[in-house]
Scaffold this motif. Structure first.
Motif, PDB file in Angstrom:
ATOM      1  N   PHE A 166     -25.116   7.544  25.395  1.00  0.00           N
ATOM      2  CA  PHE A 166     -25.656   7.258  24.132  1.00  0.00           C
ATOM      3  C   PHE A 166     -26.880   6.519  25.260  1.00  0.00           C
ATOM      4  O   PHE A 166     -26.091   5.507  26.415  1.00  0.00           O
ATOM      5  CB  PHE A 166     -25.380   6.458  23.671  1.00  0.00           C
ATOM      6  CG  PHE A 166     -26.298   5.535  22.814  1.00  0.00           C
ATOM      7  CD1 PHE A 166     -26.321   6.073  21.063  1.00  0.00           C
ATOM      8  CD2 PHE A 166     -25.866   4.297  22.814  1.00  0.00           C
ATOM      9  CE1 PHE A 166     -28.036   5.162  20.967  1.00  0.00           C
ATOM     10  CE2 PHE A 166     -27.445   3.571  21.682  1.00  0.00           C
ATOM     11  CZ  PHE A 166     -27.604   4.665  21.217  1.00  0.00           C
ATOM     12  N   GLU A 222     -23.602  -0.309  17.271  1.00  0.00           N
ATOM     13  CA  GLU A 222     -23.030   1.829  18.224  1.00  0.00           C
ATOM     14  C   GLU A 222     -21.992   1.628  19.213  1.00  0.00           C
ATOM     15  O   GLU A 222     -21.126   2.095  19.160  1.00  0.00           O
ATOM     16  CB  GLU A 222     -24.460   2.115  18.751  1.00  0.00           C
ATOM     17  CG  GLU A 222     -24.173   3.018  19.234  1.00  0.00           C
ATOM     18  CD  GLU A 222     -24.284   5.149  18.441  1.00  0.00           C
ATOM     19  OE1 GLU A 222     -23.681   5.328  18.656  1.00  0.00           O
ATOM     20  OE2 GLU A 222     -24.395   4.632  17.186  1.00  0.00           O
ATOM     21  N   TYR A 239     -22.628   4.407  27.454  1.00  0.00           N
ATOM     22  CA  TYR A 239     -22.792   4.282  27.027  1.00  0.00           C
ATOM     23  C   TYR A 239     -24.054   3.067  28.131  1.00  0.00           C
ATOM     24  O   TYR A 239     -23.545   2.847  28.691  1.00  0.00           O
ATOM     25  CB  TYR A 239     -22.363   2.784  25.504  1.00  0.00           C
ATOM     26  CG  TYR A 239     -23.691   2.234  25.375  1.00  0.00           C
ATOM     27  CD1 TYR A 239     -24.299   2.046  23.827  1.00  0.00           C
ATOM     28  CD2 TYR A 239     -24.468   0.427  25.786  1.00  0.00           C
ATOM     29  CE1 TYR A 239     -24.747   1.156  22.836  1.00  0.00           C
ATOM     30  CE2 TYR A 239     -24.519   0.008  25.294  1.00  0.00           C
ATOM     31  CZ  TYR A 239     -26.196   0.065  23.631  1.00  0.00           C
ATOM     32  OH  TYR A 239     -26.412  -1.232  23.877  1.00  0.00           O
ATOM     33  N   ARG A 280     -15.417   4.163  20.728  1.00  0.00           N
ATOM     34  CA  ARG A 280     -16.783   4.866  20.453  1.00  0.00           C
ATOM     35  C   ARG A 280     -16.707   5.636  21.843  1.00  0.00           C
ATOM     36  O   ARG A 280     -17.274   6.670  21.970  1.00  0.00           O
ATOM     37  CB  ARG A 280     -18.041   5.306  19.469  1.00  0.00           C
ATOM     38  CG  ARG A 280     -18.624   6.201  19.629  1.00  0.00           C
ATOM     39  CD  ARG A 280     -19.570   5.635  18.619  1.00  0.00           C
ATOM     40  NE  ARG A 280     -19.315   5.845  17.210  1.00  0.00           N
ATOM     41  CZ  ARG A 280     -20.004   5.372  16.204  1.00  0.00           C
ATOM     42  NH1 ARG A 280     -21.185   4.399  15.781  1.00  0.00           N
ATOM     43  NH2 ARG A 280     -19.258   4.702  14.707  1.00  0.00           N
ATOM     44  N   CYS A 340     -27.942  -1.900  18.123  1.00  0.00           N
ATOM     45  CA  CYS A 340     -27.218  -1.469  19.668  1.00  0.00           C
ATOM     46  C   CYS A 340     -25.645  -1.998  19.459  1.00  0.00           C
ATOM     47  O   CYS A 340     -24.837  -2.172  20.035  1.00  0.00           O
ATOM     48  CB  CYS A 340     -27.874  -1.976  21.258  1.00  0.00           C
ATOM     49  SG  CYS A 340     -29.658  -1.103  21.173  1.00  0.00           S
ATOM     50  N   LEU A 384     -31.217   5.019  19.065  1.00  0.00           N
ATOM     51  CA  LEU A 384     -32.055   4.585  18.565  1.00  0.00           C
ATOM     52  C   LEU A 384     -32.524   3.265  17.461  1.00  0.00           C
ATOM     53  O   LEU A 384     -33.185   3.385  16.271  1.00  0.00           O
ATOM     54  CB  LEU A 384     -30.609   4.122  17.600  1.00  0.00           C
ATOM     55  CG  LEU A 384     -29.573   4.878  17.207  1.00  0.00           C
ATOM     56  CD1 LEU A 384     -28.383   4.271  16.965  1.00  0.00           C
ATOM     57  CD2 LEU A 384     -29.168   6.069  16.393  1.00  0.00           C
TER      58      LEU A 384
END
Length: 108
Positions: free
Chosen positions: A35, A57, A4, A71, A54, A40
């Protein structure tokens, strides 16, 4: 690894998109799945909405062989992340969830 990317967005030209995309490209060349928040968050979203998107996610969990795991394997921090209120929150939340946070260069 799935990473991320976190860094300053608010108040930067075009939401600092160029820096995030440069980070994505470099991390992907290094073999990471990446990501960035711009995937998004819409330009029309408020800061509060962007943070909600955020953080949801970032804190999402995946199930692997019956176990819950984050994740993301890590957070890549862009330069000047520490002057961004949102990036500081993302880093604090990630660390609280056991997700390693390091400067972008350390992931390359």
């Amino acid at each position: 690894m799935r990473l991320y990317v976190s860094g300053p967005v608010t108040g930067r030209p075009d939401g600092n998109r160029a820096a995030f995309e440069e980070a994505r490209a470099a991390l992907e060349v290094a073999g990471h799945d990446v990501f960035v928040p711009h995937d998004l968050v819409l330009e029309s979203d408020t800061h509060e909405t962007a943070m909600l998107i955020c953080l949801n996610e970032l804190t999402g969990r995946d199930f692997f062989r019956g176990q819950v795991q984050p994740r993301f394997n890590g957070v890549a921090l862009l330069d000047w992340w520490h002057v961004s209120k949102g990036a500081c929150v993302e880093r604090d939340v990630a660390e609280a969830c056991g997700i390693e946070c390091r400067p972008l260069r350390d992931w390359l």
